[in-house]
Design an enzyme around this catalytic site. Structure first.
Site, PDB file in Angstrom:
ATOM      1  N   CYS A 229       0.875  -1.245   0.036  1.00  0.00           N
ATOM      2  CA  CYS A 229      -0.097  -0.043  -0.004  1.00  0.00           C
ATOM      3  C   CYS A 229       0.884   1.215  -0.010  1.00  0.00           C
ATOM      4  O   CYS A 229       2.156   1.256   0.656  1.00  0.00           O
ATOM      5  CB  CYS A 229      -0.970   0.186   1.269  1.00  0.00           C
ATOM      6  SG  CYS A 229      -2.110   1.285   1.400  1.00  0.00           S
ATOM      7  N   ASP A 230       0.209   2.322  -0.765  1.00  0.00           N
ATOM      8  CA  ASP A 230       1.235   3.622  -0.653  1.00  0.00           C
ATOM      9  C   ASP A 230       0.046   4.853  -0.576  1.00  0.00           C
ATOM     10  O   ASP A 230      -0.992   4.681  -0.965  1.00  0.00           O
ATOM     11  CB  ASP A 230       1.864   3.789  -1.773  1.00  0.00           C
ATOM     12  CG  ASP A 230       2.759   5.219  -1.494  1.00  0.00           C
ATOM     13  OD1 ASP A 230       3.925   5.002  -0.510  1.00  0.00           O
ATOM     14  OD2 ASP A 230       2.344   6.108  -2.116  1.00  0.00           O
ATOM     15  N   THR A 231       0.314   5.712   0.562  1.00  0.00           N
ATOM     16  CA  THR A 231      -0.448   6.751   0.637  1.00  0.00           C
ATOM     17  C   THR A 231       0.038   7.947   0.346  1.00  0.00           C
ATOM     18  O   THR A 231       1.025   8.299   1.001  1.00  0.00           O
ATOM     19  CB  THR A 231      -1.245   6.709   2.060  1.00  0.00           C
ATOM     20  OG1 THR A 231      -1.944   5.378   2.447  1.00  0.00           O
ATOM     21  CG2 THR A 231      -2.203   7.840   2.470  1.00  0.00           C
TER      22      THR A 231
ATOM     23  N   SER B 248      -4.858   6.521  -1.568  1.00  0.00           N
ATOM     24  CA  SER B 248      -4.112   5.376  -0.935  1.00  0.00           C
ATOM     25  C   SER B 248      -4.455   4.260  -2.139  1.00  0.00           C
ATOM     26  O   SER B 248      -5.522   3.959  -2.563  1.00  0.00           O
ATOM     27  CB  SER B 248      -4.657   4.641   0.447  1.00  0.00           C
ATOM     28  OG  SER B 248      -4.335   5.433   1.455  1.00  0.00           O
ATOM     29  N   ALA B 249      -3.317   3.772  -2.617  1.00  0.00           N
ATOM     30  CA  ALA B 249      -3.159   2.651  -3.711  1.00  0.00           C
ATOM     31  C   ALA B 249      -2.691   1.344  -3.198  1.00  0.00           C
ATOM     32  O   ALA B 249      -1.935   1.275  -2.164  1.00  0.00           O
ATOM     33  CB  ALA B 249      -2.226   3.111  -4.901  1.00  0.00           C
TER      34      ALA B 249
END
Length: 193
Positions: A76-78, A112-113
């Site tokens: 995850c990345d935000t 977020s991805a």
């Protein structure tokens, strides 16, 4: 629980050191191991908004190339998106204070991805939440940064912390997305996986 039964025979890997993401997966009832994906979080300069978060989440997943048949990895990345620019994690306290000043009195997007990956397939998705801050004074900003040290958080704040209690006027969208992982979407994607 549905997910516990479905993923009982799987080894789930959370590729993150975030205590918030760890807690979310624990709260879902999943058993998992933590193996952070240490990647350079730089991205091509032409990317904007959601494409930045999607790119970095996929970069994190690319570290895991030789997964066992029964393993899946979740990355995850935000990012915080405001004034046509991405705010990641601050470099130091001064940077954190400057970011919060930039967010003060404005609405920004938290994006977020997430990437779910196995040795057979990969699924990328994202969520966007709009967050509006009240006008923050410099004393509140300094107190928050000095006390809570939000150097591990995109945009220099955690909505679940003191600044969220006193500084956020409203949110439009997923609360968990702002904390760091869109759990409603992750749950649905894991059910379909």
């Amino acid at each position: 629980m549905i997910l516990q039964e479905k993923y009982n025979d799987y080894q789930i890997i959370l590729a993150s050191n975030s205590p918030r993401r760890k807690q979310f997966l624990t709260d879902l009832g999943l058993t998992f191991t933590i193996k952070p994906a240490n990647v350079n979080e730089e991205y091509p300069s032409h990317l904007k908004g959601k494409d930045i978060a999607l790119y970095i989440a996929q970069q994190k997943a690319s570290v895991f190339n030789n997964l066992d048949t029964n393993s899946i990895v979740i990355t995850c990345d935000t990012i915080v998106w405001i004034d046509d620019m991405a705010l990641g994690k601050p470099e130091n306290s001064d940077d954190a204070k400057q970011m919060l000043q930039q967010l003060s009195g404005k609405t920004h997007e938290v994006i977020s991805a997430v990437c779910i990956k196995s040795n057979q397939k990969e699924q990328l998705f994202y969520d966007v939440t709009q967050v509006t801050f009240n006008n923050l004074n410099s004393l509140d900003i300094t107190y928050y940064v000095d006390t809570f040290k939000p150097l591990d958080k995109a945009g220099s704040y955690g909505i679940q912390e003191w600044i969220g209690l006193i500084g956020i006027e409203k949110i439009n969208g997923s609360y968990t997305n702002v904390v760091g992982m869109p759990m409603e979407k992750l749950y649905n994607e894991l059910i379909k996986w």
